[in-house]
Design an enzyme around this catalytic site. Structure first.
Site, short mmCIF file in Angstrom:
data_model
loop_
_atom_site.label_atom_id
_atom_site.label_comp_id
_atom_site.label_asym_id
_atom_site.label_seq_id
_atom_site.Cartn_x
_atom_site.Cartn_y
_atom_site.Cartn_z
N SER A 130 0.79 -1.23 0.00
CA SER A 130 0.00 0.00 0.00
C SER A 130 0.82 1.28 0.00
O SER A 130 0.26 2.36 -0.20
CB SER A 130 -0.96 0.02 1.19
OG SER A 130 -2.06 -0.77 0.88
N LYS A 167 0.44 3.38 -2.93
CA LYS A 167 -0.73 4.27 -3.09
C LYS A 167 -0.31 5.75 -3.06
O LYS A 167 -0.98 6.60 -3.64
CB LYS A 167 -1.77 3.97 -2.00
CG LYS A 167 -2.40 2.57 -2.17
CD LYS A 167 -3.25 2.16 -0.99
CE LYS A 167 -3.80 0.74 -1.20
NZ LYS A 167 -4.50 0.21 -0.02
N TYR A 175 -3.58 -2.45 -10.41
CA TYR A 175 -3.46 -2.23 -8.96
C TYR A 175 -2.58 -3.30 -8.29
O TYR A 175 -1.68 -2.99 -7.50
CB TYR A 175 -4.87 -2.20 -8.33
CG TYR A 175 -4.87 -2.20 -6.83
CD1 TYR A 175 -4.50 -1.06 -6.12
CD2 TYR A 175 -5.23 -3.33 -6.11
CE1 TYR A 175 -4.49 -1.05 -4.73
CE2 TYR A 175 -5.22 -3.33 -4.72
CZ TYR A 175 -4.85 -2.19 -4.04
OH TYR A 175 -4.83 -2.19 -2.67
N TYR A 210 -4.63 3.37 7.86
CA TYR A 210 -5.97 2.77 7.97
C TYR A 210 -6.66 3.24 9.25
O TYR A 210 -6.58 4.40 9.58
CB TYR A 210 -5.88 1.23 7.91
CG TYR A 210 -5.12 0.78 6.71
CD1 TYR A 210 -5.56 1.11 5.44
CD2 TYR A 210 -3.95 0.06 6.84
CE1 TYR A 210 -4.86 0.72 4.31
CE2 TYR A 210 -3.24 -0.34 5.72
CZ TYR A 210 -3.70 0.00 4.46
OH TYR A 210 -3.01 -0.38 3.37
N VAL A 234 1.05 -3.74 3.84
CA VAL A 234 0.99 -5.05 4.51
C VAL A 234 2.25 -5.89 4.28
O VAL A 234 2.40 -6.94 4.90
CB VAL A 234 -0.26 -5.89 4.15
CG1 VAL A 234 -1.53 -5.28 4.69
CG2 VAL A 234 -0.35 -6.14 2.67
N1 GLU Z 1 -2.36 -5.22 -2.17
C1 GLU Z 1 -2.90 -5.15 -0.84
C2 GLU Z 1 -4.40 -5.25 -0.89
O1 GLU Z 1 -4.99 -4.60 -1.71
C3 GLU Z 1 -2.44 -3.88 -0.21
C4 GLU Z 1 -2.92 -3.74 1.19
C5 GLU Z 1 -1.97 -3.02 2.09
O2 GLU Z 1 -0.78 -2.94 1.88
O3 GLU Z 1 -2.45 -2.54 3.10
O4 GLU Z 1 -5.00 -5.93 -0.14
#
Ligand code: GLU
Length: 313
Positions: free
Chosen positions: A65, A68, A192, A243, A261
């Site tokens: 993430s 992002k 993505y 988050y 993650v």
């Molecule tokens: N590719 C992961 C997902 O979409 C990223 C989530 C993350 O890093 O928090 O679930």
């Protein structure tokens, strides 16, 4: 007095290596479950051009993430403030992959750093092209930011998430029903998942984040984004980067940060430093357990905080 960063980085790495409770490695993407939780890396790129690294700073990991942040930067470059008609800018208070809020809010995700928001950002970045075009653009962008052409995508991780990403498929399909995802869902998610599977080490990630500590400037010259845009991206990292634990991170660490993650966190001290930490074990909110603790310790020892006067840091 300016902190002795090399000594501090060594100390933080030593303390983190000795920690017993290392959290739990993410297992919902099978490929990530194979990563050894005993690792910890840290790298700090400073505004005066130094790069200080410790622990497993040369080991690559899945940025997940954290991508992002880079995807948002690209999307803002393409559509500017129009993006905010399709994605909000409020902390979600929900898990990163929650679907409940989307229904209440008519398919407009709360912010670009929860999965639903990042999927809309991927839809924007796809811009009518095939996923390989958007993926290539993203890869070129992070290589340019870090000044390192060796950065690549881990195809096993991308395939692993493509095979098991049912929740993200649900989110994307749901938003497609509201017209907020405009390309076919498999193309958007193909893009993505590959962006999340970019692999970097702490040195590369700290270097890639430099534009956010430099008010949008690329350290080698030119601008990545305007000062106002860099500040807004930092603001979103502070309010939405962890988050449903974003408030706790702001409280404990006090600087903008984005976690993934894979166990990485990119944290920015405006005007001072771009910091990457990595340890694969996650806490109950899905953020790197030791990465968060390391940043908390570092912030305390350096005095770095966006809430303190500049001369105090
Ligand atoms: N590719 C992961 C997902 O979409 C990223 C989530 C993350 O890093 O928090 O679930």
């Amino acid at each position: 007095m300016a902190p002795d960063l090399p000594a501090l980085v060594d100390e933080v790495a030593t303390i983190m290596h000795a920690m017993e409770d290392r959290g739990r490695v993410a297992s919902y993407i099978p490929e990530l479950a194979k990563v050894d939780p005993a690792q910890f890396g840290i790298a700090i790129a400073t505004a005066d051009g130094r790069l200080i690294a410790g622990g497993d700073a040369d080991t690559g990991f899945s940025i997940q993430s954290i991508s992002k942040v880079f995807a948002l930067t690209l999307a803002l470059g393409k559509v500017g403030d129009q993006l905010w008609e399709r994605v909000g800018r409020e902390p979600s208070g929900n898990a990163f992959n929650s679907i409940v809020q989307l229904e209440q809010e008519q398919g407009i995700p709360r912010n670009p750093f929860i999965n639903a928001g990042a999927i809309v950002v991927s839809d924007v970045n796809l811009g009518g092209h095939q996923p390989r075009v958007a993926i290539g653009e993203m890869l070129r962008f992070v290589r340019y930011l870090a000044g390192d052409d060796a950065i690549a995508i881990n195809e096993e991780v991308a395939a692993s998430e493509t095979a098991t990403g049912f929740r993200n498929m649900a989110l994307a399909n749901y938003m497609r029903a509201f017209g907020n995802v405009r390309h076919p869902v498999d193309l958007v998610l193909g893009s993505y998942f590959h962006q999340c599977a970019i692999e970097m080490n702490c040195r590369q990630l700290a270097l890639a984040g430099r534009y956010l500590m430099l008010d949008g400037r690329h350290p080698e010259g030119g601008r990545v984004v305007s000062p106002g845009r860099a500040r807004r991206i930092n603001a979103l990292m502070l309010t939405c980067g962890h988050y449903d634990a974003s408030g706790d991170f702001a409280f404990r660490v006090g600087i903008p940060g984005k976690s993934g993650v894979g166990g990485g966190i990119l944290a920015i001290v405006p005007g001072r430093a771009s910091i990457a930490v990595w340890s694969p074990g996650l806490n109950e909110n899905g953020n790197s357990q030791l990465g968060t603790q390391a940043l908390e310790l570092l912030a305390r020892r350096t005095g770095w905080s966006v809430f303190s006067p500049p001369d105090a840091r």
